[in-house]
Design a protein around this motif. Structure first.
Motif, PDB file in Angstrom:
ATOM      1  N   LEU A 148      -8.913  -3.170  -0.104  1.00 51.06           N
ATOM      2  CA  LEU A 148      -7.455  -3.142   0.023  1.00 51.06           C
ATOM      3  C   LEU A 148      -6.807  -4.095  -0.971  1.00 51.06           C
ATOM      4  O   LEU A 148      -5.873  -3.728  -1.691  1.00 51.06           O
ATOM      5  CB  LEU A 148      -7.058  -3.509   1.455  1.00 51.06           C
ATOM      6  CG  LEU A 148      -5.556  -3.641   1.730  1.00 51.06           C
ATOM      7  CD1 LEU A 148      -4.835  -2.328   1.457  1.00 51.06           C
ATOM      8  CD2 LEU A 148      -5.314  -4.102   3.168  1.00 51.06           C
ATOM      9  N   ALA A 188       0.829  -1.210   0.000  1.00 52.17           N
ATOM     10  CA  ALA A 188       0.000   0.000   0.000  1.00 52.17           C
ATOM     11  C   ALA A 188       0.857   1.252   0.000  1.00 52.17           C
ATOM     12  O   ALA A 188       0.485   2.277  -0.583  1.00 52.17           O
ATOM     13  CB  ALA A 188      -0.923  -0.007   1.218  1.00 52.17           C
ATOM     14  N   PRO A 231      -5.560   2.738   0.295  1.00 45.80           N
ATOM     15  CA  PRO A 231      -5.112   1.410   0.739  1.00 45.80           C
ATOM     16  C   PRO A 231      -4.335   1.441   2.062  1.00 45.80           C
ATOM     17  O   PRO A 231      -4.541   0.589   2.927  1.00 45.80           O
ATOM     18  CB  PRO A 231      -4.212   0.932  -0.416  1.00 45.80           C
ATOM     19  CG  PRO A 231      -4.693   1.688  -1.597  1.00 45.80           C
ATOM     20  CD  PRO A 231      -5.098   3.026  -1.082  1.00 45.80           C
ATOM     21  N   HIS A 250      -6.836  -2.882  -4.638  1.00 50.36           N
ATOM     22  CA  HIS A 250      -5.812  -1.887  -4.942  1.00 50.36           C
ATOM     23  C   HIS A 250      -4.423  -2.536  -5.036  1.00 50.36           C
ATOM     24  O   HIS A 250      -3.634  -2.191  -5.918  1.00 50.36           O
ATOM     25  CB  HIS A 250      -5.806  -0.800  -3.864  1.00 50.36           C
ATOM     26  CG  HIS A 250      -6.870   0.232  -4.038  1.00 50.36           C
ATOM     27  ND1 HIS A 250      -6.758   1.271  -4.935  1.00 50.36           N
ATOM     28  CD2 HIS A 250      -8.078   0.378  -3.452  1.00 50.36           C
ATOM     29  CE1 HIS A 250      -7.843   2.026  -4.881  1.00 50.36           C
ATOM     30  NE2 HIS A 250      -8.664   1.513  -3.982  1.00 50.36           N
ATOM     31  N   LEU A 251      -4.163  -3.469  -4.147  1.00 48.48           N
ATOM     32  CA  LEU A 251      -2.824  -4.044  -4.088  1.00 48.48           C
ATOM     33  C   LEU A 251      -2.535  -4.987  -5.246  1.00 48.48           C
ATOM     34  O   LEU A 251      -1.374  -5.233  -5.585  1.00 48.48           O
ATOM     35  CB  LEU A 251      -2.630  -4.791  -2.759  1.00 48.48           C
ATOM     36  CG  LEU A 251      -2.805  -3.938  -1.494  1.00 48.48           C
ATOM     37  CD1 LEU A 251      -2.382  -4.710  -0.265  1.00 48.48           C
ATOM     38  CD2 LEU A 251      -2.014  -2.641  -1.595  1.00 48.48           C
TER      39      LEU A 251
END
Length: 244
Positions: A197, A129, A144, A200-201
Protein backbone atom coordinates in the motif's frame (compact mmCIF):
# COMPACT_ATOMS: atom_id res chain seq x y z
CA UNK A 1 22.83 -15.00 76.98
CA UNK A 2 20.12 -15.78 79.49
CA UNK A 3 17.50 -18.11 78.04
CA UNK A 4 14.66 -15.92 79.29
CA UNK A 5 16.17 -12.85 77.60
CA UNK A 6 16.68 -14.80 74.36
CA UNK A 7 13.08 -15.98 74.45
CA UNK A 8 11.86 -12.42 75.03
CA UNK A 9 13.94 -11.08 72.14
CA UNK A 10 12.65 -13.78 69.80
CA UNK A 11 9.07 -13.10 70.84
CA UNK A 12 9.56 -9.36 70.37
CA UNK A 13 11.15 -9.94 66.98
CA UNK A 14 8.28 -12.14 65.91
CA UNK A 15 5.79 -9.51 67.02
CA UNK A 16 7.60 -6.77 65.11
CA UNK A 17 7.87 -9.04 62.08
CA UNK A 18 4.16 -9.71 62.24
CA UNK A 19 3.43 -5.98 62.32
CA UNK A 20 5.72 -5.38 59.34
CA UNK A 21 4.15 -8.20 57.36
CA UNK A 22 0.65 -6.92 58.14
CA UNK A 23 1.65 -3.38 57.19
CA UNK A 24 3.07 -4.56 53.86
CA UNK A 25 0.02 -6.74 53.24
CA UNK A 26 -2.36 -3.88 54.03
CA UNK A 27 -0.37 -1.62 51.71
CA UNK A 28 -0.61 -4.12 48.86
CA UNK A 29 -4.34 -4.54 49.38
CA UNK A 30 -4.78 -0.76 49.45
CA UNK A 31 -2.83 -0.34 46.21
CA UNK A 32 -4.91 -3.06 44.53
CA UNK A 33 -8.09 -1.34 45.70
CA UNK A 34 -6.85 2.08 44.55
CA UNK A 35 -5.82 0.70 41.15
CA UNK A 36 -9.19 -0.93 40.71
CA UNK A 37 -10.98 2.29 41.64
CA UNK A 38 -8.75 4.19 39.23
CA UNK A 39 -9.62 1.71 36.47
CA UNK A 40 -13.31 2.25 37.14
CA UNK A 41 -13.05 6.06 37.10
CA UNK A 42 -14.67 7.67 34.09
CA UNK A 43 -15.51 4.24 32.69
CA UNK A 44 -18.75 5.63 31.27
CA UNK A 45 -16.90 8.42 29.48
CA UNK A 46 -14.31 5.99 28.15
CA UNK A 47 -16.95 3.60 26.82
CA UNK A 48 -18.81 6.51 25.21
CA UNK A 49 -15.62 7.64 23.47
CA UNK A 50 -14.94 4.13 22.17
CA UNK A 51 -18.53 3.71 20.97
CA UNK A 52 -18.41 7.10 19.21
CA UNK A 53 -15.14 6.17 17.52
CA UNK A 54 -16.63 2.93 16.18
CA UNK A 55 -19.77 4.73 15.00
CA UNK A 56 -17.90 7.53 13.22
CA UNK A 57 -15.55 5.00 11.64
CA UNK A 58 -18.47 2.98 10.31
CA UNK A 59 -20.07 6.11 8.86
CA UNK A 60 -16.80 7.22 7.28
CA UNK A 61 -16.35 3.79 5.68
CA UNK A 62 -19.81 4.29 4.11
CA UNK A 63 -18.67 7.71 2.87
CA UNK A 64 -15.59 6.11 1.30
CA UNK A 65 -17.69 3.42 -0.35
CA UNK A 66 -19.95 6.07 -1.87
CA UNK A 67 -16.91 8.02 -2.98
CA UNK A 68 -15.49 4.91 -4.63
CA UNK A 69 -18.69 4.41 -6.62
CA UNK A 70 -18.69 7.92 -8.07
CA UNK A 71 -14.93 7.68 -8.62
CA UNK A 72 -15.48 4.60 -10.78
CA UNK A 73 -18.05 6.53 -12.78
CA UNK A 74 -15.52 9.34 -13.23
CA UNK A 75 -12.83 6.86 -14.25
CA UNK A 76 -15.15 5.68 -17.02
CA UNK A 77 -15.36 9.30 -18.23
CA UNK A 78 -18.99 9.64 -17.15
CA UNK A 79 -20.91 11.99 -14.88
CA UNK A 80 -23.10 11.17 -11.90
CA UNK A 81 -26.63 12.37 -11.37
CA UNK A 82 -26.74 15.82 -9.65
CA UNK A 83 -28.89 14.46 -6.82
CA UNK A 84 -26.16 11.93 -6.00
CA UNK A 85 -23.84 14.81 -5.14
CA UNK A 86 -26.57 16.66 -3.28
CA UNK A 87 -27.35 13.64 -1.10
CA UNK A 88 -23.73 12.57 -0.65
CA UNK A 89 -22.96 11.17 2.84
CA UNK A 90 -20.68 13.38 4.94
CA UNK A 91 -17.05 12.68 5.74
CA UNK A 92 -16.50 11.79 9.40
CA UNK A 93 -12.76 12.44 9.54
CA UNK A 94 -13.21 15.54 11.69
CA UNK A 95 -15.34 13.59 14.18
CA UNK A 96 -12.84 10.71 14.21
CA UNK A 97 -9.92 13.07 14.96
CA UNK A 98 -11.91 14.78 17.72
CA UNK A 99 -12.86 11.43 19.26
CA UNK A 100 -9.25 10.28 19.02
CA UNK A 101 -8.29 13.26 21.20
CA UNK A 102 -10.91 12.16 23.74
CA UNK A 103 -9.47 8.64 23.71
CA UNK A 104 -5.97 10.01 24.31
CA UNK A 105 -7.26 11.78 27.43
CA UNK A 106 -9.40 8.96 28.81
CA UNK A 107 -7.78 5.63 27.86
CA UNK A 108 -5.96 3.70 30.56
CA UNK A 109 -4.07 1.52 28.10
CA UNK A 110 -1.79 3.13 25.54
CA UNK A 111 -2.57 0.21 23.23
CA UNK A 112 -6.05 1.66 22.60
CA UNK A 113 -4.58 5.02 21.60
CA UNK A 114 -2.04 3.45 19.24
CA UNK A 115 -4.66 1.39 17.40
CA UNK A 116 -7.05 4.36 17.13
CA UNK A 117 -4.24 6.48 15.68
CA UNK A 118 -3.55 3.78 13.07
CA UNK A 119 -7.25 3.68 12.12
CA UNK A 120 -7.33 7.44 11.52
CA UNK A 121 -4.03 7.36 9.64
CA UNK A 122 -5.26 4.58 7.37
CA UNK A 123 -8.29 6.68 6.39
CA UNK A 124 -5.81 9.26 5.13
CA UNK A 125 -4.00 6.56 3.17
CA UNK A 126 -7.34 5.42 1.73
CA UNK A 127 -7.97 8.95 0.43
CA UNK A 128 -4.62 8.76 -1.37
CA UNK A 129 -5.51 5.29 -2.66
CA UNK A 130 -8.74 6.71 -4.06
CA UNK A 131 -6.79 9.29 -6.02
CA UNK A 132 -4.67 6.44 -7.41
CA UNK A 133 -7.93 4.62 -8.22
CA UNK A 134 -9.08 7.64 -10.25
CA UNK A 135 -5.86 8.63 -12.01
CA UNK A 136 -3.76 5.48 -12.55
CA UNK A 137 -3.43 4.19 -16.11
CA UNK A 138 -2.69 0.68 -14.78
CA UNK A 139 -5.32 -2.03 -14.44
CA UNK A 140 -4.06 -2.46 -10.86
CA UNK A 141 -5.69 0.87 -9.96
CA UNK A 142 -7.95 -0.82 -7.40
CA UNK A 143 -5.23 -2.65 -5.45
CA UNK A 144 -4.23 0.10 -2.97
CA UNK A 145 -7.85 0.83 -2.07
CA UNK A 146 -8.61 -2.88 -1.69
CA UNK A 147 -5.66 -3.25 0.69
CA UNK A 148 -6.68 -0.14 2.64
CA UNK A 149 -10.20 -1.54 3.08
CA UNK A 150 -8.98 -4.94 4.30
CA UNK A 151 -6.39 -3.42 6.65
CA UNK A 152 -9.06 -1.07 8.00
CA UNK A 153 -11.35 -4.00 8.81
CA UNK A 154 -8.54 -5.72 10.71
CA UNK A 155 -7.58 -2.55 12.60
CA UNK A 156 -11.14 -2.05 13.82
CA UNK A 157 -11.12 -5.58 15.22
CA UNK A 158 -7.83 -4.74 16.95
CA UNK A 159 -9.43 -1.59 18.36
CA UNK A 160 -12.42 -3.52 19.70
CA UNK A 161 -10.09 -6.05 21.35
CA UNK A 162 -7.93 -3.30 22.88
CA UNK A 163 -10.78 -1.19 24.22
CA UNK A 164 -12.49 -4.21 25.76
CA UNK A 165 -9.27 -4.96 27.65
CA UNK A 166 -9.14 -1.31 28.68
CA UNK A 167 -12.66 -1.61 30.10
CA UNK A 168 -11.72 -4.88 31.87
CA UNK A 169 -14.14 -6.98 29.82
CA UNK A 170 -13.35 -10.02 27.73
CA UNK A 171 -13.67 -10.66 24.00
CA UNK A 172 -17.11 -10.28 22.36
CA UNK A 173 -19.49 -13.15 22.93
CA UNK A 174 -18.92 -15.91 20.39
CA UNK A 175 -15.57 -14.48 19.25
CA UNK A 176 -13.03 -17.08 18.05
CA UNK A 177 -10.14 -17.99 20.31
CA UNK A 178 -7.65 -16.10 18.15
CA UNK A 179 -9.71 -12.86 18.16
CA UNK A 180 -8.96 -10.28 16.73
CA UNK A 181 -6.85 -12.16 14.15
CA UNK A 182 -8.74 -12.89 10.93
CA UNK A 183 -7.61 -14.98 7.97
CA UNK A 184 -8.46 -12.83 4.94
CA UNK A 185 -7.22 -15.43 2.48
CA UNK A 186 -4.75 -12.94 1.02
CA UNK A 187 -1.59 -14.07 -0.69
CA UNK A 188 0.42 -11.70 1.50
CA UNK A 189 0.79 -11.02 5.21
CA UNK A 190 -0.76 -7.89 6.79
CA UNK A 191 2.74 -6.42 7.12
CA UNK A 192 3.40 -7.03 3.41
CA UNK A 193 -0.03 -5.59 2.54
CA UNK A 194 0.86 -2.37 4.36
CA UNK A 195 4.20 -2.27 2.55
CA UNK A 196 2.55 -2.69 -0.86
CA UNK A 197 0.00 0.00 0.00
CA UNK A 198 2.74 2.47 0.97
CA UNK A 199 4.70 1.73 -2.22
CA UNK A 200 1.70 2.66 -4.35
CA UNK A 201 0.87 5.75 -2.32
CA UNK A 202 4.38 7.17 -2.50
CA UNK A 203 3.66 8.02 -6.12
CA UNK A 204 0.87 10.38 -5.00
CA UNK A 205 2.11 12.25 -1.89
CA UNK A 206 0.03 15.32 -2.80
CA UNK A 207 -3.27 13.45 -2.54
CA UNK A 208 -6.21 15.11 -0.82
CA UNK A 209 -9.85 14.13 -0.38
CA UNK A 210 -11.49 14.20 -3.78
CA UNK A 211 -14.35 16.61 -4.52
CA UNK A 212 -17.16 14.46 -5.97
CA UNK A 213 -18.59 17.47 -7.83
CA UNK A 214 -15.47 17.55 -10.04
CA UNK A 215 -15.91 13.99 -11.29
CA UNK A 216 -16.22 13.16 -14.99
CA UNK A 217 -13.96 13.65 -17.97
CA UNK A 218 -11.29 11.48 -19.54
CA UNK A 219 -11.88 7.73 -19.36
CA UNK A 220 -9.15 5.35 -18.25
CA UNK A 221 -8.67 1.56 -18.53
CA UNK A 222 -11.20 -0.50 -16.56
CA UNK A 223 -11.18 -4.06 -15.30
CA UNK A 224 -13.82 -6.44 -16.60
CA UNK A 225 -15.40 -6.60 -13.14
CA UNK A 226 -15.72 -2.79 -12.97
CA UNK A 227 -17.22 -2.65 -16.46
CA UNK A 228 -19.83 -5.17 -15.31
CA UNK A 229 -20.52 -3.08 -12.20
CA UNK A 230 -21.00 0.06 -14.29
CA UNK A 231 -23.66 -1.80 -16.28
CA UNK A 232 -25.51 -2.91 -13.14
CA UNK A 233 -28.79 -1.31 -12.00
CA UNK A 234 -27.03 0.20 -8.96
CA UNK A 235 -24.64 2.19 -11.14
CA UNK A 236 -27.09 2.96 -13.94
CA UNK A 237 -29.22 4.68 -11.30
CA UNK A 238 -26.45 7.14 -10.43
CA UNK A 239 -24.95 7.78 -13.90
CA UNK A 240 -26.21 10.92 -15.60
CA UNK A 241 -27.88 10.56 -18.99
CA UNK A 242 -25.52 11.95 -21.64
CA UNK A 243 -28.55 13.48 -23.39
CA UNK A 244 -29.45 15.61 -20.36
Amino acid sequence: MDVAISTSLIAAGSAVGGVVIKTVYDGVIERIRANKENQQRFIGERKAAYDDFLRYNKEHVKYRAALQRVTLVARAGLQVQPEVIQDFPPSRMGDLVETLDRIRRLAHRHEVVKVAERVVSLHGDAATALRFYLQSESLNYGLPLFLADRLGEDQILEFISAYRRDLLIGPPKGAPGNFPIVDRGLSMSPARAEQVLRQHLQAYPEARNIDPSAFGGTSRPLTERDMQDLDSPEFRAIIADSND
